[in-house]
Scaffold this active site. Structure first.
Site, PDB file in Angstrom:
ATOM      1  N   ARG A  88      50.128  30.618  37.181  1.00 53.84           N
ATOM      2  CA  ARG A  88      51.010  31.114  38.237  1.00 53.84           C
ATOM      3  C   ARG A  88      52.379  30.463  38.209  1.00 53.84           C
ATOM      4  O   ARG A  88      53.256  30.873  38.976  1.00 53.84           O
ATOM      5  CB  ARG A  88      50.385  30.817  39.603  1.00 53.84           C
ATOM      6  CG  ARG A  88      49.541  31.942  40.184  1.00 53.84           C
ATOM      7  CD  ARG A  88      48.842  31.385  41.394  1.00 53.84           C
ATOM      8  NE  ARG A  88      48.635  32.311  42.451  1.00 53.84           N
ATOM      9  CZ  ARG A  88      47.426  32.726  42.851  1.00 53.84           C
ATOM     10  NH1 ARG A  88      46.344  32.322  42.237  1.00 53.84           N
ATOM     11  NH2 ARG A  88      47.315  33.524  43.877  1.00 53.84           N
ATOM     12  N   ARG A 127      42.057  43.048  54.746  1.00 54.46           N
ATOM     13  CA  ARG A 127      41.100  42.081  54.204  1.00 54.46           C
ATOM     14  C   ARG A 127      40.963  40.890  55.150  1.00 54.46           C
ATOM     15  O   ARG A 127      39.885  40.350  55.337  1.00 54.46           O
ATOM     16  CB  ARG A 127      41.556  41.610  52.820  1.00 54.46           C
ATOM     17  CG  ARG A 127      40.563  40.687  52.157  1.00 54.46           C
ATOM     18  CD  ARG A 127      40.915  40.401  50.717  1.00 54.46           C
ATOM     19  NE  ARG A 127      42.013  39.464  50.592  1.00 54.46           N
ATOM     20  CZ  ARG A 127      42.549  39.088  49.432  1.00 54.46           C
ATOM     21  NH1 ARG A 127      42.108  39.593  48.305  1.00 54.46           N
ATOM     22  NH2 ARG A 127      43.532  38.224  49.392  1.00 54.46           N
ATOM     23  N   ARG A 133      39.690  35.398  56.169  1.00 56.74           N
ATOM     24  CA  ARG A 133      40.246  34.321  55.340  1.00 56.74           C
ATOM     25  C   ARG A 133      41.362  33.616  56.095  1.00 56.74           C
ATOM     26  O   ARG A 133      42.249  34.259  56.643  1.00 56.74           O
ATOM     27  CB  ARG A 133      40.801  34.888  54.024  1.00 56.74           C
ATOM     28  CG  ARG A 133      39.758  34.954  52.936  1.00 56.74           C
ATOM     29  CD  ARG A 133      40.313  35.539  51.655  1.00 56.74           C
ATOM     30  NE  ARG A 133      41.535  34.890  51.170  1.00 56.74           N
ATOM     31  CZ  ARG A 133      41.976  35.031  49.930  1.00 56.74           C
ATOM     32  NH1 ARG A 133      41.310  35.763  49.057  1.00 56.74           N
ATOM     33  NH2 ARG A 133      43.080  34.449  49.547  1.00 56.74           N
ATOM     34  N   ARG A 144      52.928  34.091  50.857  1.00 62.36           N
ATOM     35  CA  ARG A 144      52.259  34.197  49.552  1.00 62.36           C
ATOM     36  C   ARG A 144      52.964  35.217  48.661  1.00 62.36           C
ATOM     37  O   ARG A 144      53.104  35.005  47.459  1.00 62.36           O
ATOM     38  CB  ARG A 144      50.790  34.573  49.736  1.00 62.36           C
ATOM     39  CG  ARG A 144      49.971  33.411  50.283  1.00 62.36           C
ATOM     40  CD  ARG A 144      48.574  33.827  50.683  1.00 62.36           C
ATOM     41  NE  ARG A 144      47.787  34.290  49.570  1.00 62.36           N
ATOM     42  CZ  ARG A 144      46.909  35.289  49.628  1.00 62.36           C
ATOM     43  NH1 ARG A 144      46.719  35.936  50.746  1.00 62.36           N
ATOM     44  NH2 ARG A 144      46.222  35.625  48.572  1.00 62.36           N
TER      45      ARG A 144
HETATM   46  P1  AMP Z   1      43.940  33.621  45.147  1.00 61.05           P
HETATM   47  O1  AMP Z   1      42.549  33.842  45.628  1.00 61.05           O
HETATM   48  O2  AMP Z   1      44.059  33.732  43.651  1.00 61.05           O
HETATM   49  O3  AMP Z   1      44.948  34.456  45.863  1.00 61.05           O
HETATM   50  O4  AMP Z   1      44.307  32.088  45.475  1.00 61.05           O
HETATM   51  C1  AMP Z   1      44.287  31.611  46.795  1.00 61.05           C
HETATM   52  C2  AMP Z   1      45.154  30.363  46.922  1.00 61.05           C
HETATM   53  O5  AMP Z   1      44.653  29.332  46.044  1.00 61.05           O
HETATM   54  C3  AMP Z   1      46.613  30.552  46.518  1.00 61.05           C
HETATM   55  O6  AMP Z   1      47.392  31.085  47.557  1.00 61.05           O
HETATM   56  C4  AMP Z   1      46.989  29.111  46.174  1.00 61.05           C
HETATM   57  O7  AMP Z   1      47.178  28.329  47.342  1.00 61.05           O
HETATM   58  C5  AMP Z   1      45.735  28.600  45.496  1.00 61.05           C
HETATM   59  N1  AMP Z   1      45.788  28.875  44.035  1.00 61.05           N
HETATM   60  C6  AMP Z   1      44.978  29.696  43.327  1.00 61.05           C
HETATM   61  N2  AMP Z   1      45.313  29.698  42.032  1.00 61.05           N
HETATM   62  C7  AMP Z   1      46.371  28.865  41.898  1.00 61.05           C
HETATM   63  C8  AMP Z   1      47.199  28.464  40.807  1.00 61.05           C
HETATM   64  N3  AMP Z   1      47.007  28.941  39.566  1.00 61.05           N
HETATM   65  N4  AMP Z   1      48.183  27.566  41.070  1.00 61.05           N
HETATM   66  C9  AMP Z   1      48.383  27.078  42.303  1.00 61.05           C
HETATM   67  N5  AMP Z   1      47.674  27.437  43.373  1.00 61.05           N
HETATM   68  C10 AMP Z   1      46.676  28.325  43.188  1.00 61.05           C
END
Ligand code: AMP
Length: 187
Positions: A88, A127, A133, A144
């Site tokens: 990311r 969601r 969540r 986000r």
């Molecule tokens: P997601 O389910 O992929 O949307 O991830 C949920 C949250 O986890 C994100 O908003 C970040 O806070 C954290 N997160 C997940 N993947 C990453 C990543 N590759 N780098 C940094 N934070 C992450």
């Protein structure tokens, strides 16, 4: 097949990643899922990650990269993997390259799910109601998306320059989008 799936929050990445990974017979590795599992188990990693997640911010690269390095070193990744939600940041792209290169591996393809941003916000709000969540309030959703467009969307150009991007229209019913992804991968 060593794959990455990218797209804004709410693009349906996670849903597609599960089905696509299963159909290809490779593990689905979601950094968000790993963080959430650690939060619910109350591990030190979970405690550290939660405050960033709840604010809609990225967990620091040092923590995230170490977690992915550990996961990719497991035997089930030998036939390949599908990374969902990682990399990311540019530092994560570079770190991922380095981890794979040290074993003579590399990313084969990057699936980019494209969506209409308004539809995505609505999907995230729905969601939030369904799943409760803690990072899905309207304010955190906006943050986000901002973080995604600032830090992550530009990474697609890195992979595009390498000729790895498969752009897939992410709007539509789940099985329709899955079919588009699988046919893009086999094409
Ligand atoms: P997601 O389910 O992929 O949307 O991830 C949920 C949250 O986890 C994100 O908003 C970040 O806070 C954290 N997160 C997940 N993947 C990453 C990543 N590759 N780098 C940094 N934070 C992450």
């Amino acid at each position: 097949m060593r794959l990455v799936i990218m797209g804004p929050p709410g693009a349906g990445k996670g849903t597609q990643a599960v089905v696509v990974a299963q159909s290809l017979g490779v593990p689905h590795i979601s950094t968000g899922d790993i963080f959430r599992a650690n939060v619910s188990q109350g591990t030190p990693l979970g405690e550290e990650a939660q405050r960033y997640m709840d604010a809609g911010e990225y967990v620091p690269d040092s923590i995230t990269n170490a977690m992915v390095r550990d996961r990719l070193s497991r035997d089930d990744c030998d036939p390949g993997f599908l990374l969902d939600g990682y990399p990311r940041t540019l530092e994560q792209v570079n770190e991922l390259d380095a981890m794979l290169r040290s074993d003579g591996r590399a990313i084969d393809k990057v699936i980019e799910l494209t969506v209409d941003t308004e539809a995505v916000v609505q999907r995230l709000l729905n969601r939030a109601q369904e799943q409760g969540r803690s990072d899905d309030t309207a304010e955190v959703i906006r943050r986000r998306l901002e973080v995604y467009f600032e830090q992550t969307a530009p990474l697609t150009s890195v992979y595009r320059e390498r000729g790895l991007i498969l752009e897939v229209d992410g709007m539509g019913d789940v099985p329709v989008v899955t079919e588009r992804i699988l046919s893009a991968l086999s094409g």
